[in-house]
Design a protein around this motif. Structure first.
Motif, PDB file in Angstrom:
ATOM      1  N   TRP A 121      -6.688   6.330  -6.449  1.00 54.38           N
ATOM      2  CA  TRP A 121      -6.361   5.130  -5.577  1.00 54.38           C
ATOM      3  C   TRP A 121      -7.824   5.314  -4.369  1.00 54.38           C
ATOM      4  N   HIS A 153       1.025   4.145  -3.237  1.00 50.64           N
ATOM      5  CA  HIS A 153       0.443   5.559  -2.936  1.00 50.64           C
ATOM      6  C   HIS A 153       2.078   6.373  -2.848  1.00 50.64           C
ATOM      7  N   ILE A 213       0.690  -1.594  -0.013  1.00 48.73           N
ATOM      8  CA  ILE A 213       0.358  -0.072  -0.541  1.00 48.73           C
ATOM      9  C   ILE A 213       0.858   1.182  -0.029  1.00 48.73           C
ATOM     10  N   PHE A 262      -9.366  -4.637  -0.666  1.00 52.80           N
ATOM     11  CA  PHE A 262      -9.833  -4.733   0.037  1.00 52.80           C
ATOM     12  C   PHE A 262     -11.206  -5.064  -0.357  1.00 52.80           C
ATOM     13  N   THR A 312      -8.065   1.238  -5.965  1.00 49.98           N
ATOM     14  CA  THR A 312      -7.235   0.519  -5.304  1.00 49.98           C
ATOM     15  C   THR A 312      -6.960   0.004  -4.087  1.00 49.98           C
ATOM     16  N   ILE A 313      -7.570   0.634  -2.567  1.00 54.95           N
ATOM     17  CA  ILE A 313      -7.469   0.285  -1.956  1.00 54.95           C
ATOM     18  C   ILE A 313      -8.864  -0.343  -1.218  1.00 54.95           C
ATOM     19  N   GLN A 314      -9.997  -0.399  -2.583  1.00 54.49           N
ATOM     20  CA  GLN A 314     -11.822  -0.986  -2.906  1.00 54.49           C
ATOM     21  C   GLN A 314     -10.758  -2.359  -3.342  1.00 54.49           C
TER      22      GLN A 314
END
Length: 201
Positions: A182, A157, A153, A190, A185-187
Motif C-alpha cells: 500500500w 484500497h 486510490i 505521489f 502504491t501511494i508513493q
C-alpha cells in the motif's frame, strides 16, 4: 469481358501463320491485359488522415459551456481518446451555450496543451494528440484519463489491497519499519504528481 478478350486473342494467336505475327499479337495481348489491370487497381486509403475523419466518435461524455466532450477512438493508433469541441461563434463572443458571459478561452487552452505536449519531459501529464478546425467548431483530441485520482486510490484500497488493509487494521498501531504494498502504491502515485508539478513550474 477479361475472359472473352483473352480467349479471342489466344485463338487469333494460334491461327497466325508466321512467328513475327505471333510475337506481335502476343505483345499486344500483354499490353492490353496490363492496361486492364491498372484500370482495376484500387489504391488503399492513406493511413494518415486528419481532422474528424481520424476519429470514430463513440459517445458524448459531457456538455461544456461552449461545446461538448466526446469519447472517441483514434483510428491511427486504435486507442480510445477524448475529443473536445467548442463552437466558433461562442468562442469569439465569449458566450456560453446559455448566452451568458464566460471567462473560458478555448483557443488558449488548446494552444497550451499542444505546447505542453510538444515540450513535455514527464509521463504524468495527459498529452494532446492533434487539433483541427471545421466550419463551425474548433477541436482538439487528447489522451483519455479514466476516472478521478480519488476513485483510483479508493479502488486500489478496496479491491487490490483490501485483504492487506483489513489485516493491518487488526494489528496494533505502530511505526512501520518496512514499506508495504500500500505504501509503495501511494508513493508511486505521489511521485508522479510531484514530477508533473515540478515540470510545470
Amino acid at each position: 469481358v477479361f475472359e472473352c478478350i483473352h480467349a479471342t486473342t489466344m485463338t487469333a494467336l494460334l491461327q497466325t501463320d508466321t512467328k513475327a505475327e505471333h510475337d506481335h499479337e502476343k505483345e499486344e495481348l500483354v499490353n492490353e491485359l496490363k492496361t486492364q489491370e491498372n484500370d482495376n487497381v484500387v489504391l488503399a486509403p492513406s493511413t494518415h488522415v486528419k481532422g474528424s475523419a481520424r476519429f470514430e466518435f463513440i459517445r458524448d461524455l459531457a456538455d461544456t459551456l461552449q461545446g461538448r466532450i466526446y469519447l472517441a477512438r483514434d483510428l491511427e493508433t486504435d486507442t480510445e481518446c477524448v475529443v473536445k469541441e467548442a463552437w466558433k461563434r461562442l468562442v469569439h463572443s465569449n458566450l456560453s451555450r446559455s448566452n451568458t458571459r464566460v471567462p473560458e478561452d478555448f483557443l488558449s487552452e488548446r494552444s497550451m496543451i499542444l505546447d505542453l505536449t510538444a515540450n513535455c519531459a514527464v509521463q504524468s501529464l495527459v498529452r494532446a494528440i492533434c487539433a483541427w478546425d471545421e466550419d463551425n467548431c474548433y477541436f482538439y483530441a487528447m489522451e483519455v484519463c479514466r476516472g478521478e485520482l480519488f476513485d483510483y486510490i479508493n479502488h486500489v484500497h478496496q479491491v487490490k489491497l483490501r485483504a492487506f488493509a483489513q489485516e493491518e487494521a487488526l494489528k496494533p498501531q505502530q511505526t512501520m519499519t518496512q514499506r508495504t504494498p500500500w505504501m509503495r502504491t501511494i508513493q508511486s502515485m505521489f511521485r508522479q504528481l510531484c514530477e508533473g508539478v515540478r515540470w510545470l513550474h
